[in-house]
Design a protein around this motif. Structure first.
Motif, PDB file in Angstrom:
ATOM      1  N   SER A 111     -12.621   5.107   0.807  1.00 19.78           N
ATOM      2  CA  SER A 111     -13.168   6.373   1.325  1.00 19.78           C
ATOM      3  C   SER A 111     -14.670   6.592   1.081  1.00 19.78           C
ATOM      4  CB  SER A 111     -12.355   7.561   0.797  1.00 19.78           C
ATOM      5  OG  SER A 111     -12.296   7.537  -0.605  1.00 19.78           O
ATOM      6  N   ARG A 138       0.423   3.916  -3.100  1.00 15.76           N
ATOM      7  CA  ARG A 138      -0.723   4.776  -2.791  1.00 15.76           C
ATOM      8  C   ARG A 138      -0.718   6.105  -3.553  1.00 15.76           C
ATOM      9  NH1 ARG A 138       0.914   8.648   1.062  1.00 15.76           N
ATOM     10  NH2 ARG A 138      -1.244   9.188   1.541  1.00 15.76           N
ATOM     11  N   TRP A 198     -14.388  10.966  -8.822  1.00 18.30           N
ATOM     12  CA  TRP A 198     -13.210  10.463  -8.098  1.00 18.30           C
ATOM     13  C   TRP A 198     -11.975  11.259  -8.500  1.00 18.30           C
ATOM     14  CZ3 TRP A 198     -12.283   7.457  -4.080  1.00 18.30           C
ATOM     15  CH2 TRP A 198     -10.949   7.107  -3.817  1.00 18.30           C
ATOM     16  N   LYS A 227      -9.248   2.707  -1.910  1.00 17.35           N
ATOM     17  CA  LYS A 227     -10.546   3.178  -2.436  1.00 17.35           C
ATOM     18  C   LYS A 227     -11.678   2.969  -1.428  1.00 17.35           C
ATOM     19  CE  LYS A 227      -8.652   4.009  -6.507  1.00 17.35           C
ATOM     20  NZ  LYS A 227      -7.393   3.324  -6.445  1.00 17.35           N
ATOM     21  N   SER A 255     -13.033  15.725   6.336  1.00 19.24           N
ATOM     22  CA  SER A 255     -11.853  15.488   5.497  1.00 19.24           C
ATOM     23  C   SER A 255     -11.769  16.510   4.374  1.00 19.24           C
ATOM     24  CB  SER A 255     -11.901  14.087   4.871  1.00 19.24           C
ATOM     25  OG  SER A 255     -11.723  13.110   5.852  1.00 19.24           O
ATOM     26  N   ASN A 256     -12.912  16.889   3.819  1.00 19.41           N
ATOM     27  CA  ASN A 256     -12.851  17.820   2.693  1.00 19.41           C
ATOM     28  C   ASN A 256     -12.413  19.200   3.159  1.00 19.41           C
ATOM     29  OD1 ASN A 256     -13.281  18.300  -0.177  1.00 19.41           O
ATOM     30  ND2 ASN A 256     -14.957  19.627   0.470  1.00 19.41           N
ATOM     31  N   ASP A 316     -16.772  14.105   2.530  1.00 16.28           N
ATOM     32  CA  ASP A 316     -16.945  14.013   3.969  1.00 16.28           C
ATOM     33  C   ASP A 316     -16.588  15.406   4.488  1.00 16.28           C
ATOM     34  OD1 ASP A 316     -16.582  12.543   6.735  1.00 16.28           O
ATOM     35  OD2 ASP A 316     -14.750  13.654   6.390  1.00 16.28           O
ATOM     36  N   GLN A 371      -4.375  17.085  -3.912  1.00 14.96           N
ATOM     37  CA  GLN A 371      -3.422  18.023  -3.322  1.00 14.96           C
ATOM     38  C   GLN A 371      -2.944  19.040  -4.364  1.00 14.96           C
ATOM     39  OE1 GLN A 371      -0.769  14.899  -1.871  1.00 14.96           O
ATOM     40  NE2 GLN A 371      -1.071  15.687   0.190  1.00 14.96           N
ATOM     41  N   TYR A 389       0.802  -1.232   0.000  1.00 15.76           N
ATOM     42  CA  TYR A 389       0.000   0.000   0.000  1.00 15.76           C
ATOM     43  C   TYR A 389       0.833   1.281   0.000  1.00 15.76           C
ATOM     44  CZ  TYR A 389      -2.647   3.861   1.940  1.00 15.76           C
ATOM     45  OH  TYR A 389      -3.172   5.106   2.155  1.00 15.76           O
ATOM     46  N   ASN A 435      -4.271  22.493   2.581  1.00 17.35           N
ATOM     47  CA  ASN A 435      -3.590  22.786   1.315  1.00 17.35           C
ATOM     48  C   ASN A 435      -3.668  24.253   0.918  1.00 17.35           C
ATOM     49  OD1 ASN A 435      -2.542  20.240  -0.252  1.00 17.35           O
ATOM     50  ND2 ASN A 435      -4.348  19.614   0.890  1.00 17.35           N
ATOM     51  N   PHE A 485     -15.697  20.364  -4.835  1.00 18.59           N
ATOM     52  CA  PHE A 485     -15.397  18.980  -4.413  1.00 18.59           C
ATOM     53  C   PHE A 485     -16.601  18.383  -3.675  1.00 18.59           C
ATOM     54  CE2 PHE A 485     -10.603  17.912  -4.231  1.00 18.59           C
ATOM     55  CZ  PHE A 485     -10.391  18.467  -5.474  1.00 18.59           C
TER      56      PHE A 485
HETATM   57  C1  LIG Z   1      -8.315  18.869  -1.183  1.00 18.52           C
HETATM   58  C2  LIG Z   1      -8.640  17.506  -0.632  1.00 18.52           C
HETATM   59  C3  LIG Z   1      -9.959  17.153  -0.364  1.00 18.52           C
HETATM   60  C4  LIG Z   1     -10.260  15.905   0.187  1.00 18.52           C
HETATM   61  N1  LIG Z   1     -11.575  15.582   0.423  1.00 18.52           N
HETATM   62  C5  LIG Z   1     -11.878  14.379   0.986  1.00 18.52           C
HETATM   63  C6  LIG Z   1     -13.213  14.023   1.281  1.00 18.52           C
HETATM   64  O1  LIG Z   1     -14.156  14.791   1.084  1.00 18.52           O
HETATM   65  N2  LIG Z   1     -13.441  12.784   1.797  1.00 18.52           N
HETATM   66  C7  LIG Z   1     -12.425  11.903   2.070  1.00 18.52           C
HETATM   67  O2  LIG Z   1     -12.682  10.797   2.537  1.00 18.52           O
HETATM   68  N3  LIG Z   1     -11.155  12.234   1.823  1.00 18.52           N
HETATM   69  C8  LIG Z   1     -10.836  13.440   1.296  1.00 18.52           C
HETATM   70  N4  LIG Z   1      -9.526  13.747   1.039  1.00 18.52           N
HETATM   71  C9  LIG Z   1      -8.462  12.836   1.519  1.00 18.52           C
HETATM   72  C10 LIG Z   1      -7.936  11.782   0.538  1.00 18.52           C
HETATM   73  O3  LIG Z   1      -7.635  12.371  -0.697  1.00 18.52           O
HETATM   74  C11 LIG Z   1      -8.921  10.645   0.331  1.00 18.52           C
HETATM   75  O4  LIG Z   1      -9.371  10.146   1.581  1.00 18.52           O
HETATM   76  C12 LIG Z   1      -8.268   9.482  -0.411  1.00 18.52           C
HETATM   77  O5  LIG Z   1      -7.764   9.930  -1.645  1.00 18.52           O
HETATM   78  C13 LIG Z   1      -9.281   8.390  -0.637  1.00 18.52           C
HETATM   79  O6  LIG Z   1      -8.735   7.345  -1.375  1.00 18.52           O
HETATM   80  P1  LIG Z   1      -8.504   5.917  -0.713  1.00 18.52           P
HETATM   81  O7  LIG Z   1      -9.709   5.481   0.030  1.00 18.52           O
HETATM   82  O8  LIG Z   1      -8.006   5.016  -1.785  1.00 18.52           O
HETATM   83  O9  LIG Z   1      -7.368   6.281   0.331  1.00 18.52           O
HETATM   84  P2  LIG Z   1      -6.237   5.394   0.996  1.00 18.52           P
HETATM   85  O10 LIG Z   1      -4.940   5.991   0.611  1.00 18.52           O
HETATM   86  O11 LIG Z   1      -6.420   3.958   0.724  1.00 18.52           O
HETATM   87  O12 LIG Z   1      -6.437   5.691   2.549  1.00 18.52           O
HETATM   88  C14 LIG Z   1      -7.293   4.902   3.391  1.00 18.52           C
HETATM   89  C15 LIG Z   1      -8.296   5.796   4.086  1.00 18.52           C
HETATM   90  O13 LIG Z   1      -7.636   6.733   4.923  1.00 18.52           O
HETATM   91  C16 LIG Z   1      -8.346   7.963   4.927  1.00 18.52           C
HETATM   92  N5  LIG Z   1      -7.486   9.031   4.391  1.00 18.52           N
HETATM   93  C17 LIG Z   1      -6.449   8.909   3.540  1.00 18.52           C
HETATM   94  N6  LIG Z   1      -5.877  10.112   3.317  1.00 18.52           N
HETATM   95  C18 LIG Z   1      -6.589  11.008   4.037  1.00 18.52           C
HETATM   96  C19 LIG Z   1      -6.500  12.413   4.216  1.00 18.52           C
HETATM   97  N7  LIG Z   1      -5.562  13.171   3.613  1.00 18.52           N
HETATM   98  N8  LIG Z   1      -7.422  13.011   5.006  1.00 18.52           N
HETATM   99  C20 LIG Z   1      -8.377  12.296   5.638  1.00 18.52           C
HETATM  100  N9  LIG Z   1      -8.492  10.960   5.508  1.00 18.52           N
HETATM  101  C21 LIG Z   1      -7.615  10.327   4.709  1.00 18.52           C
HETATM  102  C22 LIG Z   1      -9.547   7.782   4.014  1.00 18.52           C
HETATM  103  O14 LIG Z   1     -10.659   7.435   4.797  1.00 18.52           O
HETATM  104  C23 LIG Z   1      -9.117   6.627   3.125  1.00 18.52           C
HETATM  105  O15 LIG Z   1     -10.198   5.884   2.616  1.00 18.52           O
HETATM  106  C24 LIG Z   1      -9.208  14.994   0.467  1.00 18.52           C
HETATM  107  C25 LIG Z   1      -7.887  15.358   0.188  1.00 18.52           C
HETATM  108  C26 LIG Z   1      -7.606  16.592  -0.363  1.00 18.52           C
HETATM  109  C27 LIG Z   1      -6.174  16.947  -0.641  1.00 18.52           C
END
Ligand SMILES: Cc1cc2nc3c(=O)[nH]c(=O)nc-3n(C[C@H](O)[C@H](O)[C@H](O)COP(=O)(O)OP(=O)(O)OC[C@H]3O[C@@H](n4cnc5c(N)ncnc54)[C@H](O)[C@@H]3O)c2cc1C
Length: 437
Positions: free
Chosen positions: A252, A239, A351, A250, A390-391, A387, A358, A235, A398, A379
C-alpha cells in the motif's frame, strides 16, 4: 519544452503520462523537464493540530524521490524538487523555461483541484496545453461498464459488474532514454526531515513495514512476497495477521504514492498464477485492488462529500468532539488493550494492519461517537500509505456514513480474541520497548 508534474505517480515503469511526454518530446525535438513540489502546506498542522504529513511518510517520500531522480536520470530527464506550492512553482517554471505542454496525472480531490485551478489562472499559463491521464486505477473510467455517476452504492455490485467483462490494460513500457541534450535544470539536493520541520528518528524494530520508498524497493517487495516466499499463494488465509512483514503484501505505501501501479501488481499476480499456482488467495489480492479502485470511484462520484460529517450517505448520527476521549484514543489509553496496542503501533511506526484499522476506527466513531474526521485526519498525518480515497472511504465505511448498508460496529473484545488469541500482538506493543520518539 515539455514539463512533467509528478504527484502520486512516482515511477518510470508503467507510467502513461511519462511515456506520452517522452514520445512528444522525441517527435517534436523538444526538451523535457520533470518537477515534484514538496509543498510546505503538507507539513503544516491541520485544524485538529496534526501535522498533515508526519515523519514516517515524509521519509518514505524522500526515499521515493531520490529513487525517482536516479531512474529519470537514466532517461536523461532532470527531476527538480521545488520547495513551494504548485500554484507558484509550476507557473514559475513555465515562464523560466518557455514550457508549452504540461503533463500530469488527473486528480480530483479538493486540494489537488485547487492547486490546478491556481496554476491555470496564473500569469503565463494561458497558452500552455495540459495533458492529463487517469493512471492510478486498475480499471480507469473508460474501462468500467457504467458511467461514474452510476457507480453502485455497494462494493459487491461494483465488483461483479467489473468482473463480468473486464480486461486490464497492459503495462506501459519504460521510455527509452532521451538524447543527452534533454538535461537542463538545477537539481538541488533533496532536503532532510529536519529541513521539513520534522524529527529524525530510528525505525522501530517491531515495525511490520521496515521497507524503503521508491519503485525499485516496491519491485523487491513483490519479488520477495510473490516469488521467493510464495506468500501470495497463502494471502487470503494470512491477510488478517497483525505481526511482521509476511501477513499481507504491504504494497500500500508504494501504491499510494504511485511508485507502484495497480496494473503492475495485477500482471505480476497473473504471471504467478501461470507459473506457480492460481487459487482463491491469488484472486483475493486482485479483489483487494478492486476495493482500492472502488474508493477512488466513490470520491470521483461524490466529490467533497467524502469530507463531510454525514459522509456520502448524509447520515445524521450524534457526534462529539471530546478532547479527553480523543487523547485517550491516540495515546492508547482506551478500555481495550487491542485498540491500545494498535494505536501504539501506528504512533511508533506509521503502520497498522487492516484488522487493526477497522477496529480502532469502529471504536472511535461508533463506540465513542467521536467525529470520525478527526480519526481520519490523525491517520492522514501518520500513515505511511495515506491515500485520500482509501482513507476517507474506509473511515466513512467504518463510521456508518459510507458504502456499508449494514449498521455495523465491531465487537472489539471478540475481535481481539479471534485475531490475537495468544496476546502476542498486544504484548509486542504494550509490554515492548518504549516507543521511538
Ligand atoms: C480506517 C481505515 C483507513 C484506511 N486508510 C488507508 C489509506 O490511507 N491508504 C491505503 O492504502 N489503505 C487504507 N486502508 C485500507 C487497508 O487497511 C490498507 O490498504 C491495507 O491494510 C494495506 O496493507 P497491505 O498493502 O498489506 O494490504 P493487502 O491486504 O496486501 O492488500 C493489497 C492492496 O489492496 C488495497 N487494499 C486492501 N484493502 C483495502 C481497503 N480496505 N481499501 C482500499 N484498498 C485496499 C491496498 O492498495 C493494498 O496494498 C484503510 C483501512 C481502514 C479500515
Amino acid at each position: 519544452m515539455n514539463l512533467i508534474w509528478f504527484r502520486n505517480d512516482l515511477r518510470t515503469d508503467d507510467n502513461h503520462m511519462l511515456a506520452e511526454a517522452c514520445r512528444s518530446a522525441r517527435r517534436n525535438d523538444r526538451r523535457l523537464l520533470a518537477v515534484y513540489c514538496l509543498d510546505p502546506r503538507q507539513f503544516e498542522r491541520d485544524e485538529y493540530g496534526f501535522r498533515r504529513t508526519e515523519k514516517f511518510r515524509a521519509r518514505f517520500l524522500l526515499q521515493t524521490l531520490a529513487d525517482l531522480r536516479e531512474q529519470l536520470a537514466e532517461l536523461n530527464i532532470p527531476l527538480l524538487v521545488a520547495r513551494d506550492h504548485p500554484g507558484a512553482a509550476i507557473p514559475a517554471l513555465v515562464r523560466e523555461h518557455g514550457i508549452t505542454d504540461l503533463y500530469l496525472q488527473r486528480e480530483w480531490t479538493r486540494d489537488e483541484r485547487q492547486d490546478l485551478e491556481r496554476i491555470t489562472r496564473a500569469e503565463g499559463m494561458q497558452g500552455v496545453k495540459l495533458h492529463q491521464y487517469y493512471d492510478q486505477f486498475l480499471l480507469p473510467p473508460d474501462d468500467i461498464p457504467f458511467a461514474v455517476e452510476n457507480l453502485p452504492r455497494v462494493f459487491t455490485a461494483f465488483r461483479k459488474a467489473c468482473e463480468a467483462d473486464w480486461s486490464v490494460r497492459p503495462e506501459t513500457p519504460r521510455p527509452q532514454p532521451l538524447p543527452a541534450k534533454s538535461l537542463v535544470g538545477d537539481e538541488q539536493p533533496l532536503p532532510g526531515l529536519a529541513q521539513l520541520g520534522l524529527q529524525e528518528f530510528d525505525p522501530d524494530p517491531r515495525s511490520a513495514f521496515p521497507f524503503a520508498g521508491g519503485e525499485r524497493a516496491a519491485q523487491r517487495r513483490i519479488q520477495e512476497y510473490f516469488w521467493e516466499t510464495e506468500n501470495l499463494a497463502r494471502y487470503k488465509h494470512t491477510r488478517n495477521g497483525l505481526i511482521g512483514t509476511e501477513y499481507s503484501s504491504k504494497l500500500s505505501p508504494w501504491l499510494a504514492n504511485g511508485s507502484l501501479s495497480a496494473r503492475q501488481v495485477y500482471w505480476q499476480v497473473k504471471d504467478f498464477e501461470r507459473k506457480v499456482i492460481a487459487n482463491e488467495d491469488t484472486y483475493w489480492l486482485v479483489f483487494e485492488l478492486l476495493w482500492r479502485d472502488f474508493f477512488q470511484y466513490v470520491s470521483l462520484k461524490h466529490g467533497d462529500r467524502i469530507f463531510h460529517l454525514g459522509g456520502i450517505m448524509e447520515t445524521n448520527y450524534e457526534w462529539h468532539r471530546n478532547p479527553e476521549e480523543i487523547r485517550r484514543w491516540i495515546d492508547g489509553e482506551s478500555e481495550y488493550d487491542f485498540v491500545n496496542a494498535n494505536m501504539c503501533e501506528i504512533a511508533a511506526t506509521g503502520w497498522m494492519s487492516n484488522r487493526g484499522r477497522q477496529n480502532v476506527a469502529s471504536y472511535f466513531a461508533r463506540e465513542r461517537q467521536q467525529d470520525w474526521r478527526i480519526g481520519a485526519a490523525y491517520f492522514e498525518s501518520l500513515l505511511l500509505d495515506y491515500d485520500v480515497h482509501s482513507n476517507y472511504g474506509n473511515w466513512m465505511y467504518n463510521s456508518g456514513v459510507g458504502n456499508d448498508p449494514r449498521d455495523r460496529r465491531f465487537n472489539i473484545g471478540s475481535q481481539a480474541e479471534r485475531y490475537d488469541p495468544d496476546h502476542a500482538f498486544r504484548r509486542l506493543w504494550l509490554d515492548g520497548a518504549s516507543r521511538s520518539s
